[in-house]
Design a protein around this motif. Structure first.
Motif, PDB file in Angstrom:
ATOM      1  N   LYS A 301     122.766  37.241  -8.620  1.00 49.62           N
ATOM      2  CA  LYS A 301     122.057  37.068  -7.130  1.00 49.62           C
ATOM      3  C   LYS A 301     120.315  37.476  -8.153  1.00 49.62           C
ATOM      4  O   LYS A 301     119.476  37.382  -7.333  1.00 49.62           O
ATOM      5  N   LEU A 302     120.098  38.179  -9.168  1.00 49.59           N
ATOM      6  CA  LEU A 302     119.067  38.629 -10.435  1.00 49.59           C
ATOM      7  C   LEU A 302     118.765  38.213 -11.418  1.00 49.59           C
ATOM      8  O   LEU A 302     120.305  38.073 -11.758  1.00 49.59           O
ATOM      9  N   ASN A 303     117.867  37.585 -12.171  1.00 49.59           N
ATOM     10  CA  ASN A 303     117.907  36.650 -13.099  1.00 49.59           C
ATOM     11  C   ASN A 303     117.125  37.298 -13.985  1.00 49.59           C
ATOM     12  O   ASN A 303     115.408  37.036 -13.949  1.00 49.59           O
ATOM     13  N   PRO A 304     117.471  38.070 -14.940  1.00 47.27           N
ATOM     14  CA  PRO A 304     116.018  39.721 -15.880  1.00 47.27           C
ATOM     15  C   PRO A 304     115.843  38.230 -17.206  1.00 47.27           C
ATOM     16  O   PRO A 304     114.899  38.292 -17.018  1.00 47.27           O
ATOM     17  N   GLU A 305     116.347  36.869 -16.980  1.00 51.66           N
ATOM     18  CA  GLU A 305     116.157  35.810 -18.410  1.00 51.66           C
ATOM     19  C   GLU A 305     114.255  35.254 -18.261  1.00 51.66           C
ATOM     20  O   GLU A 305     114.182  35.263 -18.986  1.00 51.66           O
ATOM     21  N   LYS A 306     114.589  35.023 -16.579  1.00 47.09           N
ATOM     22  CA  LYS A 306     113.267  34.581 -15.961  1.00 47.09           C
ATOM     23  C   LYS A 306     112.434  35.358 -16.234  1.00 47.09           C
ATOM     24  O   LYS A 306     111.408  35.079 -16.309  1.00 47.09           O
ATOM     25  N   LEU A 307     112.555  37.007 -16.067  1.00 49.04           N
ATOM     26  CA  LEU A 307     111.981  37.963 -16.209  1.00 49.04           C
ATOM     27  C   LEU A 307     110.724  38.290 -17.717  1.00 49.04           C
ATOM     28  O   LEU A 307     109.569  38.334 -17.811  1.00 49.04           O
ATOM     29  N   MET A 308     112.228  37.920 -18.868  1.00 46.58           N
ATOM     30  CA  MET A 308     111.443  37.671 -20.425  1.00 46.58           C
ATOM     31  C   MET A 308     110.721  36.671 -20.130  1.00 46.58           C
ATOM     32  O   MET A 308     111.023  35.428 -20.180  1.00 46.58           O
ATOM     33  N   THR A 309     109.834  37.394 -21.037  1.00 47.19           N
ATOM     34  CA  THR A 309     108.584  36.641 -21.798  1.00 47.19           C
ATOM     35  C   THR A 309     108.792  35.519 -22.763  1.00 47.19           C
ATOM     36  O   THR A 309     108.956  34.715 -23.674  1.00 47.19           O
ATOM     37  N   LYS A 310     109.096  36.489 -23.860  1.00 44.94           N
ATOM     38  CA  LYS A 310     109.149  36.686 -25.496  1.00 44.94           C
ATOM     39  C   LYS A 310     109.714  38.594 -25.296  1.00 44.94           C
ATOM     40  O   LYS A 310     109.939  38.767 -25.474  1.00 44.94           O
ATOM     41  N   ALA A 311     110.631  37.718 -26.784  1.00 47.43           N
ATOM     42  CA  ALA A 311     110.983  38.549 -27.316  1.00 47.43           C
ATOM     43  C   ALA A 311     110.716  39.037 -29.052  1.00 47.43           C
ATOM     44  O   ALA A 311     110.683  37.670 -29.567  1.00 47.43           O
ATOM     45  N   TYR A 312     110.999  39.919 -29.256  1.00 43.94           N
ATOM     46  CA  TYR A 312     110.300  40.080 -30.943  1.00 43.94           C
ATOM     47  C   TYR A 312     111.674  41.023 -31.828  1.00 43.94           C
ATOM     48  O   TYR A 312     111.972  42.706 -30.830  1.00 43.94           O
ATOM     49  N   ASN A 313     111.526  40.902 -32.482  1.00 38.60           N
ATOM     50  CA  ASN A 313     112.548  42.217 -33.223  1.00 38.60           C
ATOM     51  C   ASN A 313     111.367  43.862 -32.612  1.00 38.60           C
ATOM     52  O   ASN A 313     110.170  43.631 -33.105  1.00 38.60           O
ATOM     53  N   TYR A 314     112.050  44.650 -32.854  1.00 39.05           N
ATOM     54  CA  TYR A 314     111.211  46.349 -32.984  1.00 39.05           C
ATOM     55  C   TYR A 314     110.559  46.533 -34.104  1.00 39.05           C
ATOM     56  O   TYR A 314     109.178  47.483 -33.214  1.00 39.05           O
ATOM     57  N   LYS A 315     110.478  46.218 -35.071  1.00 44.00           N
ATOM     58  CA  LYS A 315     109.360  46.069 -36.684  1.00 44.00           C
ATOM     59  C   LYS A 315     108.438  45.546 -36.277  1.00 44.00           C
ATOM     60  O   LYS A 315     107.581  45.875 -36.660  1.00 44.00           O
ATOM     61  N   ASP A 316     108.305  44.555 -34.901  1.00 46.30           N
ATOM     62  CA  ASP A 316     106.954  44.132 -34.924  1.00 46.30           C
ATOM     63  C   ASP A 316     106.506  44.452 -33.506  1.00 46.30           C
ATOM     64  O   ASP A 316     105.811  43.992 -32.966  1.00 46.30           O
ATOM     65  N   ILE A 317     106.680  45.647 -33.262  1.00 45.41           N
ATOM     66  CA  ILE A 317     106.220  46.081 -32.109  1.00 45.41           C
ATOM     67  C   ILE A 317     104.600  46.054 -32.249  1.00 45.41           C
ATOM     68  O   ILE A 317     103.965  45.667 -30.933  1.00 45.41           O
TER      69      ILE A 317
END
Ligand SMILES: [Zn+2]
Ligand SMILES: [Zn+2]
Length: 340
Positions: A301-317
């Protein structure tokens, strides 16, 4: 273990810190898999967050997998996928005693007032740990917290399917509040000054969108409510003038929620509130919303994948922070993945 630390404004480093150990019988240690970068993390980085102190391991949106539990822990076990509520309260003050620990008089938020979740492992009390019951996507476990903000807003407003709601601002919080309102079958009209954000909002269920730089909001609200005026307003723009606008736009007996933390005054008179008998409420963080959000995630009912714009590895903060800084209008939520 590695952690992301803001040493002082504009100085962020991946540092080596000691891995947390179980000390209390209710401690839980979580191996973090995912974290969401929030506007307030950006403020800590930019030196504009009045609540934060330095140096600070940032991150209040995070989740992962349980790797160790204290002897009295019963609600989660090793291997469970969980999200961590960053709100830490005393349990003793008036607010805590009446079940509103999110406004505890000595409230602390992990990642703001104390070290947070952008590290390989995090220790938290069992009561802050909320588990998933399905094999949920690990990269989305950190997105429960932003939805709890949207859930708390709707809980404070007691949103139902009978409501017509104006959401001012289609940023991450506006979008999360929109998705929660739509999960309750309310009708939603949402505004922004960026067309792409409104397209995204439409895609996530907004009934109507208003580009306020080009359209007359009052006129559109008139049409949306058959001339009645708007009864429910969520102000995520959070400026002194957006608060004034909310009070002017609300119809008699209307409800307004404010979430801003700025302390500049707005020009609102007693009569503005009394004459229409408005209900104006604040909404801060979340009060027991984690399990509600996880349930809605799992039901789709809630779709978090739609909120995510982009993912990075944490080392690329640094790259992630730069992307948010340079393209604020294209970003809803940037996720950090904690993997080697
Ligand atoms: Zn946040
Ligand atoms: Zn308290």
């Amino acid at each position: 273990m590695k952690a992301i630390k803001v040493i002082k404004p504009f100085e962020v480093e991946i540092v080596e810190v000691e891995k947390p150990k179980i000390e209390k019988s209710t401690d839980v240690i979580v191996k973090i898999t995912s974290g969401g970068i929030c506007g307030s993390d950006m403020q800590i980085y930019n030196g504009t967050n009045s609540l934060a102190t330095y140096p600070r391991i940032i991150g209040h949106e995070f989740g992962g997998i349980v790797v160790e539990v204290g002897e009295k822990v019963t609600s989660v076990k090793i291997g469970d996928k969980v999200a961590v509520d960053p709100v830490v309260s005393c349990g003793e003050c008036y607010a805590c005693k009446i079940g509103r620990h999110n406004v505890c008089s000595t409230l602390e938020v992990m990642g703001v007032h104390r070290d947070g979740g952008f590290s390989e492992f995090v220790k938290a009390d069992e009561k802050n740990i909320h588990k998933f019951h399905t094999d949920f996507d690990e990269s989305l476990l950190g997105l429960v917290e932003p939805y709890t903000i949207g859930m708390q807003i709707n809980n404070r407003l007691q949103t139902t399917s009978k409501d017509k709601i104006l959401i001012m601002g289609a940023g991450p919080i506006g979008i999360a509040a929109l998705q929660v309102a739509k999960s309750r079958d309310a009708k939603v009209i949402i505004t922004d000054i960026v067309k792409e954000r409104l397209n995204k909002a439409k895609d996530m269920g907004a009934d109507e969108t208003v580009l306020v730089t080009e359209e007359d909001l009052k006129e559109r609200l008139g049409k949306f409510t058959d001339g009645e005026g708007i009864p429910v307003i969520i102000d995520t723009v959070c400026t002194p003038s957006s608060f004034e606008e909310s009070v002017q736009l609300a119809c008699p007996a209307g409800r307004i929620v404010v979430i801003g933390l700025k302390n500049q005054p707005s020009n609102i008179t007693m009569a503005d509130i009394t004459k229409k008998e408005l209900t104006i409420v604040g909404s801060r963080l979340n009060c027991n919303c984690f399990d509600q959000v996880i349930e809605q995630f799992e039901k789709g009912k809630l779709n978090p994948e739609k909120l995510m714009t982009k993912a990075y590895n944490y080392k690329d903060i640094i790259e992630a922070l730069t992307m948010i800084k340079e393209h604020p209008q294209d970003v809803l939520k940037v996720v950090l993945k904690f993997e080697d």
